[in-house]
Scaffold this motif. Sequence first.
Motif, mmCIF file in Angstrom:
data_model
loop_
_atom_site.group_PDB
_atom_site.id
_atom_site.type_symbol
_atom_site.label_atom_id
_atom_site.label_comp_id
_atom_site.label_asym_id
_atom_site.label_seq_id
_atom_site.Cartn_x
_atom_site.Cartn_y
_atom_site.Cartn_z
ATOM 1 N N TYR A 175 -29.623 -15.567 -4.522
ATOM 2 C CA TYR A 175 -29.788 -15.221 -3.107
ATOM 3 C C TYR A 175 -28.545 -15.571 -2.297
ATOM 4 O O TYR A 175 -28.108 -14.806 -1.429
ATOM 5 C CB TYR A 175 -31.004 -15.949 -2.532
ATOM 6 N N LYS A 227 -34.248 -12.040 -2.835
ATOM 7 C CA LYS A 227 -35.052 -12.587 -1.736
ATOM 8 C C LYS A 227 -34.892 -14.102 -1.743
ATOM 9 O O LYS A 227 -34.433 -14.686 -2.738
ATOM 10 C CB LYS A 227 -36.518 -12.191 -1.907
ATOM 11 N N GLU A 242 -24.822 -5.310 -3.194
ATOM 12 C CA GLU A 242 -25.801 -4.455 -3.874
ATOM 13 C C GLU A 242 -26.951 -5.251 -4.484
ATOM 14 O O GLU A 242 -27.917 -4.656 -4.981
ATOM 15 C CB GLU A 242 -25.097 -3.649 -4.966
ATOM 16 N N LEU A 243 -26.873 -6.585 -4.465
ATOM 17 C CA LEU A 243 -27.914 -7.396 -5.085
ATOM 18 C C LEU A 243 -29.245 -7.225 -4.366
ATOM 19 O O LEU A 243 -29.303 -7.201 -3.133
ATOM 20 C CB LEU A 243 -27.510 -8.874 -5.068
ATOM 21 N N ASP A 244 -30.313 -7.105 -5.139
ATOM 22 C CA ASP A 244 -31.664 -7.027 -4.598
ATOM 23 C C ASP A 244 -32.298 -8.404 -4.771
ATOM 24 O O ASP A 244 -32.853 -8.721 -5.824
ATOM 25 C CB ASP A 244 -32.458 -5.956 -5.338
ATOM 26 N N LYS A 274 -25.312 -13.114 -2.393
ATOM 27 C CA LYS A 274 -25.296 -12.003 -1.428
ATOM 28 C C LYS A 274 -25.312 -12.527 0.004
ATOM 29 O O LYS A 274 -24.504 -12.105 0.839
ATOM 30 C CB LYS A 274 -26.487 -11.084 -1.664
ATOM 31 N N ASP A 332 -34.545 -16.769 -4.880
ATOM 32 C CA ASP A 332 -33.908 -16.249 -6.083
ATOM 33 C C ASP A 332 -32.609 -17.016 -6.339
ATOM 34 O O ASP A 332 -31.884 -17.360 -5.375
ATOM 35 C CB ASP A 332 -33.588 -14.769 -5.929
#
Length: 627
Positions: free
Chosen positions: A300, A294, A290-292, A303, A297
């Motif tokens: 990153y 890029k 569910e992590l948003d 995920k 980050d």
Amino acid sequence: MSALPPRFAWSPHFTALLVALTLGACALPTDTPAQASPPAIRVDQVGYVVGQAKQAFVMGSETELSQAGYRLVDGQGTVVATGQVGGRTGTWNSKYPAVHTVDLSAIDTPGSYRLELTGTATGRSPQFRIAPAKDLLTPLVENNVRFFQTQRDGADVLPDVLHRKPSHLADRLATVYATPRYNEDSTELLDAKLTPVGGPVDVSGGWSDAGDFLKFTHTTAYSTADLLLALRAAPHTAGLAEEVEQGLAWLDKMWEGKSGTLYAQVGIGAGNDQVRTDHDVWRLPETDDELDVKPGDPDYLIKNRPVFRANEPGASISPNLAGRMAAVFALAAQNSANSDPWAAKSWLDKAAAIYTQADTSPGGELITAFPHDFYPEDSWPDDMEFGATEMSLAAKALGDARADDWQQQGIRWAEQYIDSDTKGTLGVADVSALAHADLLTIVKADSENGAELQADLRRQLDDGVSRAAEDPFGAGAVYTDFDSVPHTFGLVATAQLYGKATGDHRYDGFGAQQRGWALGANSWGSTFMIGAGEVYPHCPEHQVANLGGTGEILRGAVVNGPNAAEKLYELNTFPTMKRCSSNPGTAWTDFDGGKARFLDDVGAWQTVEPSIDFTSTAMLAFALSLG
């Protein structure tokens, strides 16, 4: 396993069973030393096998125990045996200065029992059973299977097991990165960012390694081999064949035969300020998807988990990985030789391809994990022996002409292992017992090679026997170091392997004693397998069980167990961690001794973090002990 950032942990809701630790807390005689505690009885809480030795321990003051008696009471409250407490085996600590035995070997009537002290001492044991091996141990194997079901990763999780949800679906399109660089003590990533070198690759599925969510070829190969051997011994165990398939399917993804590339790891556990890792957060695994995020980050790679290679495409492979991967695929070939010869041949060909790429003159550290200190290992001829032996057996089953050559290679690798100075006992870092036992099925027992294999199995067991003779509770493993419990189960499995391979059953009693130590006949009065017996760990370091909130226990999981007291100087803590620390009524520290400590606390990864290799070793030990 590692003294580095841990493989995380759990905290289900523990019950009054733990409070009812049944330590035998009754009034002390007036002549008992002030520092001593009420006597405590330690038994194998799962039970004793009909026809085997049955030893319990009593700990307390010498004044009370030297003249104490006992009675054995069945489930209906009938006294079925009485006698005197046996000889003193040593001292433990100031609260329990004397340890004595109680020999119940003469009792073979199946049933449920408790042991009670009489005369100069009072106390009552947890309940235990006497039963045939199949009745006692089959439920343990089935519970071990349940732990593997809990550890499933990817889309194919089982929702009725701790309400698992699909997790780490991004592993289907994972990026391959260059080998990460670490500082000297392997605690900090030196790279400001990782360097992509390939992908995408599908590395989804498999099992999470421990209480965290990393996945390693090294440990999964070992665990899958154990499960295949357990399936050989107990083919009708519910769910076991499906978990074997789970392990094999993931390992098959980790081997890219077309390019000759073996992938070693999915995820990263030690990072820096720029790279947050699996070990920096405490969460349910499905939240990673569910992590948003890029690229760039800090989260990153939580995920989008990195994949690391064991070798450059087509280059040599660290022999420990090549050997055990070959062994697993060859065991898979054996398993399907009769039912699906085409699939069996495919597995054997993959085994041979990996085995052929082994670097048999390795320099530097063997490839196990990144960083290496997560799973330190120095020995590799045992892995090559394991691979060659299982390929020979698979080839014989399939009528493959390579069988004799692989047999001879197995013998040569066995000789190299036996002549080395890196010999150990069965566990994730040493598979020689598995290799020796199967090689003995195709090497004449009375030959020179057969005699050497038998002697080395005896060496492993005799080392444990010698340690047990010096320990008040007869422990054959070193419980001031990591992996005391899995090494104990390794001794149990090795005793069974030796007896079945040679017909010499001199170590059967020792194996039963070691199983008893791990299942409650130890100073802490706890089993080290969750759900086994009356008293077991209720606060393991395992994120799914800690955060799931279902009230279920992590049934079947085997934890590290006691460790050196000095290693518990710092416990894990996270803002999102649900606190859990069991108190058995008498503090766990009251039972510590011999510079060892056991703590049932969700932050105590050093003692109560479970793992797949711990649990697979126990499963194999139980399966082999069924008959």
